[in-house]
Design a protein around this motif. Structure first.
Motif, short mmCIF file in Angstrom:
data_model
loop_
_atom_site.label_atom_id
_atom_site.label_comp_id
_atom_site.label_asym_id
_atom_site.label_seq_id
_atom_site.Cartn_x
_atom_site.Cartn_y
_atom_site.Cartn_z
N CYS A 130 10.23 4.82 -6.63
CA CYS A 130 8.95 5.53 -6.76
C CYS A 130 9.15 6.93 -7.36
O CYS A 130 8.43 7.34 -8.27
CB CYS A 130 8.26 5.64 -5.41
SG CYS A 130 7.73 4.06 -4.70
N MET A 131 10.15 7.65 -6.86
CA MET A 131 10.38 9.01 -7.32
C MET A 131 10.94 9.07 -8.73
O MET A 131 10.85 10.10 -9.40
CB MET A 131 11.34 9.73 -6.36
CG MET A 131 10.74 10.04 -5.00
SD MET A 131 9.27 11.12 -5.09
CE MET A 131 7.94 9.91 -4.90
N HIS A 132 11.50 7.95 -9.20
CA HIS A 132 11.99 7.91 -10.58
C HIS A 132 10.88 8.28 -11.55
O HIS A 132 11.10 8.98 -12.54
CB HIS A 132 12.53 6.52 -10.89
CG HIS A 132 12.86 6.31 -12.33
ND1 HIS A 132 13.94 6.92 -12.95
CD2 HIS A 132 12.25 5.57 -13.30
CE1 HIS A 132 13.98 6.56 -14.22
NE2 HIS A 132 12.97 5.75 -14.46
N ALA A 152 0.83 -1.20 0.00
CA ALA A 152 0.00 0.00 0.00
C ALA A 152 0.87 1.25 0.00
O ALA A 152 0.57 2.23 -0.71
CB ALA A 152 -0.92 0.00 1.22
N PHE A 153 1.94 1.23 0.78
CA PHE A 153 2.84 2.39 0.85
C PHE A 153 3.44 2.66 -0.53
O PHE A 153 3.48 3.81 -0.99
CB PHE A 153 3.96 2.13 1.86
CG PHE A 153 4.93 3.27 2.00
CD1 PHE A 153 4.73 4.24 2.96
CD2 PHE A 153 6.03 3.38 1.16
CE1 PHE A 153 5.62 5.31 3.09
CE2 PHE A 153 6.92 4.44 1.28
CZ PHE A 153 6.71 5.40 2.25
N LEU A 202 1.88 1.69 -18.43
CA LEU A 202 2.62 1.97 -17.20
C LEU A 202 1.71 2.69 -16.20
O LEU A 202 1.91 3.86 -15.87
CB LEU A 202 3.87 2.80 -17.51
CG LEU A 202 4.91 2.12 -18.40
CD1 LEU A 202 6.06 3.07 -18.69
CD2 LEU A 202 5.43 0.85 -17.73
N THR A 203 0.73 1.98 -15.72
CA THR A 203 -0.19 2.55 -14.74
C THR A 203 0.45 2.53 -13.35
O THR A 203 1.44 1.82 -13.11
CB THR A 203 -1.49 1.74 -14.70
OG1 THR A 203 -1.18 0.39 -14.28
CG2 THR A 203 -2.16 1.71 -16.07
N ALA A 204 -0.11 3.30 -12.44
CA ALA A 204 0.41 3.33 -11.07
C ALA A 204 0.34 1.94 -10.45
O ALA A 204 1.26 1.52 -9.73
CB ALA A 204 -0.40 4.33 -10.24
N MET A 247 2.98 6.02 -2.88
CA MET A 247 4.12 6.82 -3.32
C MET A 247 4.15 6.96 -4.84
O MET A 247 4.40 8.04 -5.38
CB MET A 247 5.42 6.20 -2.83
CG MET A 247 5.66 6.32 -1.34
SD MET A 247 6.05 8.02 -0.84
CE MET A 247 7.65 8.24 -1.59
N VAL A 248 3.89 5.87 -5.54
CA VAL A 248 3.89 5.91 -7.01
C VAL A 248 2.76 6.80 -7.51
O VAL A 248 2.96 7.62 -8.42
CB VAL A 248 3.76 4.49 -7.59
CG1 VAL A 248 3.53 4.55 -9.10
CG2 VAL A 248 5.00 3.67 -7.29
#
Length: 243
Positions: A196-198, A119-120, A218-220, A124-125
């Motif tokens: 995630c931040m990429h 979930a985390f 490329l979905t979340a 983030m994504v």
């Protein structure tokens, strides 16, 4: 200019459209205080031009206030910039909270650690991909600030980044072998955040590298599942190494 004002109004519905004589306020809202108008105008100015090339005169013109108002409310240009970054971050953080993007701490405690990790990562994504909106000046200003940190970054770290980083570390503490050194747990947490931040920092580049059809896939959810599997493999490897 009309397009820029429209973008600001979408992010801040009460933002005034500058006129030569008196400000006009949208949506029949009460007039914003001069200090708030300055902050919103500063977010717009510094997002587009950065601190070095942003000017107090343009900010005051957009906010429809005298240039002396900057000294009165913020001491100087630097003080205005720092408060503008804080305001951009606060409003983005509030939007995330209102959107129920993060699971409340009390609810999370009842979940299994692996479910919490998944979930985390998804949260983030999703947040990273939502931040690719280049028409939101709050995003643009925060991008600029994090690329070249000032004292305003300390506020972002303490209010938002550190609590979520410690939350992630707590999840990993439950998933990793008990004897895992702190530095290894931190490195794994940095790996989660970095992956995630990429997709926040390189979203446009990724779009150039792959076909439109691939990019649409490329979905979340798909990206989060991939990152989760990578991290779970790393956790499994650490358990195997100590078996």
């Amino acid at each position: 200019m009309l397009q820029l004002n429209t973008c600001l109004i979408r992010s801040y519905p009460n933002f005034p459209k500058k006129q030569s004589r008196s400000p006009v306020f949208f949506m029949s809202s009460p007039p914003l205080e001069a200090k708030q108008r300055l902050l919103l105008a500063a977010i717009h100015e510094f997002a587009l031009h950065g601190y070095d090339h942003g000017t107090v005169r343009r900010i005051c013109g957009r906010a429809d206030v005298n240039v002396n108002a900057v000294k009165y409310y913020f001491t100087d240009k630097r003080g205005l910039y720092v408060e503008a970054v804080k305001e951009a971050h606060r409003s983005r953080h509030q939007a995330i909270a209102n959107g129920n993007l993060f699971i409340p701490p009390d609810d999370e405690l009842e979940m299994e650690p692996a479910v919490r990790l998944k979930a985390f990562i998804f949260q983030m994504v999703k947040m990273a991909m939502d931040a690719q909106d280049r028409t939101d000046y709050r995003h643009l200003l925060i991008f600029r600030e994090l690329a070249n940190p000032s004292e305003a970054t300390q506020h972002i770290v303490q209010e938002f980044i550190r609590p979520h980083f410690e939350r992630l570390n707590g999840i990993l503490l439950q998933l990793l072998p008990p004897e895992t050194p702190l530095v290894e747990r931190r490195l794994l947490a940095f790996s989660v955040v970095g992956q995630c931040m990429h997709y926040k920092m390189a979203g446009r580049i990724i779009e150039m590298l792959v076909s439109p059809e691939e990019y649409q896939e490329l979905t979340a959810e798909r990206i989060a599942e991939h990152i989760y599997n990578v991290i779970q493999a790393a956790i499994w490897q650490k358990h195997q190494a100590r078996a």
